[in-house]
Design an enzyme around this catalytic site. Structure first.
Site, PDB file in Angstrom:
ATOM      1  CG  HIS A  42       7.943 -12.553  -8.548  1.00 56.86           C
ATOM      2  ND1 HIS A  42       6.687 -12.194  -8.105  1.00 56.86           N
ATOM      3  CD2 HIS A  42       7.777 -13.763  -9.135  1.00 56.86           C
ATOM      4  CE1 HIS A  42       5.815 -13.143  -8.409  1.00 56.86           C
ATOM      5  NE2 HIS A  42       6.447 -14.110  -9.024  1.00 56.86           N
ATOM      6  NE  ARG A  92       6.646  -1.524  -6.894  1.00 57.53           N
ATOM      7  CZ  ARG A  92       5.477  -1.657  -6.272  1.00 57.53           C
ATOM      8  NH1 ARG A  92       4.436  -0.948  -6.633  1.00 57.53           N
ATOM      9  NH2 ARG A  92       5.339  -2.513  -5.275  1.00 57.53           N
TER      10      ARG A  92
HETATM   11  P1  OAD Z   1      -1.136  -8.289  -4.442  1.00 54.54           P
HETATM   12  O1  OAD Z   1      -1.148  -6.807  -4.565  1.00 54.54           O
HETATM   13  O2  OAD Z   1      -1.811  -9.084  -5.489  1.00 54.54           O
HETATM   14  O3  OAD Z   1      -1.830  -8.698  -3.071  1.00 54.54           O
HETATM   15  C1  OAD Z   1      -1.488  -8.109  -1.845  1.00 54.54           C
HETATM   16  C2  OAD Z   1      -2.238  -8.854  -0.749  1.00 54.54           C
HETATM   17  O4  OAD Z   1      -1.800  -8.328   0.482  1.00 54.54           O
HETATM   18  C3  OAD Z   1      -3.759  -8.717  -0.790  1.00 54.54           C
HETATM   19  O5  OAD Z   1      -4.354  -9.989  -0.639  1.00 54.54           O
HETATM   20  C4  OAD Z   1      -4.058  -7.839   0.422  1.00 54.54           C
HETATM   21  O6  OAD Z   1      -5.294  -8.145   1.037  1.00 54.54           O
HETATM   22  C5  OAD Z   1      -2.912  -8.186   1.327  1.00 54.54           C
HETATM   23  N1  OAD Z   1      -2.566  -7.168   2.323  1.00 54.54           N
HETATM   24  C6  OAD Z   1      -2.700  -5.808   2.274  1.00 54.54           C
HETATM   25  N2  OAD Z   1      -2.227  -5.235   3.369  1.00 54.54           N
HETATM   26  C7  OAD Z   1      -1.765  -6.227   4.167  1.00 54.54           C
HETATM   27  C8  OAD Z   1      -1.144  -6.270   5.449  1.00 54.54           C
HETATM   28  N3  OAD Z   1      -0.898  -5.167   6.148  1.00 54.54           N
HETATM   29  N4  OAD Z   1      -0.810  -7.481   5.948  1.00 54.54           N
HETATM   30  C9  OAD Z   1      -1.040  -8.626   5.240  1.00 54.54           C
HETATM   31  N5  OAD Z   1      -1.621  -8.625   4.041  1.00 54.54           N
HETATM   32  C10 OAD Z   1      -1.983  -7.459   3.501  1.00 54.54           C
HETATM   33  O7  OAD Z   1       0.374  -8.729  -4.239  1.00 54.54           O
HETATM   34  P2  OAD Z   1       1.051 -10.151  -4.442  1.00 54.54           P
HETATM   35  O8  OAD Z   1       0.139 -11.260  -4.009  1.00 54.54           O
HETATM   36  O9  OAD Z   1       2.396 -10.072  -3.857  1.00 54.54           O
HETATM   37  O10 OAD Z   1       4.439 -10.072  -9.747  1.00 54.54           O
HETATM   38  O11 OAD Z   1       1.182 -10.207  -6.016  1.00 54.54           O
HETATM   39  C11 OAD Z   1       1.832 -11.279  -6.597  1.00 54.54           C
HETATM   40  C12 OAD Z   1       2.607 -10.844  -7.789  1.00 54.54           C
HETATM   41  O12 OAD Z   1       1.769 -10.171  -8.721  1.00 54.54           O
HETATM   42  C13 OAD Z   1       3.692  -9.804  -7.508  1.00 54.54           C
HETATM   43  O13 OAD Z   1       4.908 -10.367  -7.093  1.00 54.54           O
HETATM   44  C14 OAD Z   1       3.854  -9.145  -8.823  1.00 54.54           C
HETATM   45  C15 OAD Z   1       2.397  -8.909  -9.061  1.00 54.54           C
HETATM   46  O14 OAD Z   1       1.967  -8.400 -10.173  1.00 54.54           O
HETATM   47  C16 OAD Z   1       5.179  -9.641 -10.746  1.00 54.54           C
HETATM   48  O15 OAD Z   1       5.453  -8.454 -10.894  1.00 54.54           O
HETATM   49  C17 OAD Z   1       5.672 -10.733 -11.642  1.00 54.54           C
END
Ligand code: OAD
Length: 245
Positions: free
Chosen positions: A119, A70
């Site tokens: 995070h 990453r």
């Molecule tokens: P996720 O992978 O859970 O979600 C990513 C989101 O981005 C999804 O809802 C997609 O639909 C959306 N998405 C994809 N492409 C996009 C784009 N071009 N523009 C806008 N949105 C888009 O990631 P997070 O919500 O960040 O935590 O996950 C939260 C936390 O869970 C992370 O920080 C990490 C993870 O496991 C830890 O590691 C503690």
């Protein structure tokens, strides 16, 4: 996409704006999100099972190498128009708070100044046993390397599942969410707490909540506005509509 005029008017006159970003905002910079299908070498692993202290205890090399991969992606990546639009927004709004769940540092590289990292940050290491934090960029051999201070294994300075969030950043994020007039939830699946509670706090104080995401999330039904689309397209359009010059 048509940005509703009522949203443009609200943003134009708002002095307090808070934004929460998740992995989706960096997707267009080539960094895979957490919950969408992984590709290549790491496709067989579930990130939620790698990002835990237990996983590191069981197999430190595997977890370290996943983060090294990453890190390589982040080093090659550039901030995209979504990150840049948020830096522009910060310059326009009197009281602007950017809260991110991302650990990639792309907001700062896009020019955002006040970023609350809930995070942690991938560019730093700390040691697993005692938490000694190392200077960013310090390169040590080993997979994972050993802490030069105490000899424990090094790990990235990020928050894993089951660990507490940095207290100060979380406190400021809660305050901003409860004081804001407009709250934008950008590129997050809105399921990992406590970050996922922030838009709920904003709704609780009567703020206008805007979701920017190509997909539906648990927040979609509750948001005041839903701008369905990629952040790299929607955010620049929103910023141009509200602050045309
Ligand atoms: P996720 O992978 O859970 O979600 C990513 C989101 O981005 C999804 O809802 C997609 O639909 C959306 N998405 C994809 N492409 C996009 C784009 N071009 N523009 C806008 N949105 C888009 O990631 P997070 O919500 O960040 O935590 O996950 C939260 C936390 O869970 C992370 O920080 C990490 C993870 O496991 C830890 O590691 C503690």
């Amino acid at each position: 996409m048509d940005i509703p005029q009522s949203l443009i008017d609200t943003l134009c006159t708002s002095e307090r704006v808070a934004v929460l970003t998740g992995a989706g905002i960096s997707a267009e910079s080539g960094i895979p999100t957490f919950r969408e299908a992984q590709t290549g070498l790491w496709a067989q692993y579930n990130p939620e099972e790698l990002a835990t202290p237990g996983a590191f205890r069981r197999n430190p090399r595997l977890v370290w190498e996943w983060y090294q991969w990453r890190r390589g992606l982040v080093a090659k990546a550039q901030p995209n128009p979504g990150h840049l639009a948020l830096a522009v927004m910060e310059a326009q709004v009197a009281d602007f708070t950017l809260i991110t769940q991302n650990v990639d540092g792309l907001h700062q590289r896009a020019g955002s100044r006040n970023v609350l990292e809930l995070h942690g940050n991938l560019t730093r290491d700390k040691c697993f046993e005692r938490g000694c934090v190392l200077e960013a960029g310090e390169q040590l051999a080993g997979s994972p390397p050993r802490c030069p201070h105490c000899g424990g294994y090094l790990r990235p300075d990020v928050v894993w599942f089951g660990e507490s969030l940095p207290e100060e950043a979380l406190h400021c994020a809660l305050q901003a969410s409860q004081n804001t007039q407009v709250f934008l939830s950008v590129g997050t699946s809105a399921i990992v707490h406590p970050a996922a509670s922030l838009p709920e706090y904003a709704l609780g104080v009567g703020a206008v909540v805007v979701e920017i995401n190509p997909a539906e999330t648990p927040l979609t039904q509750r948001a005041t506005y839903v701008l369905q689309g990629p952040a790299g397209e929607v955010l620049p359009q929103l910023v141009r509509a509200v602050w045309p010059d």
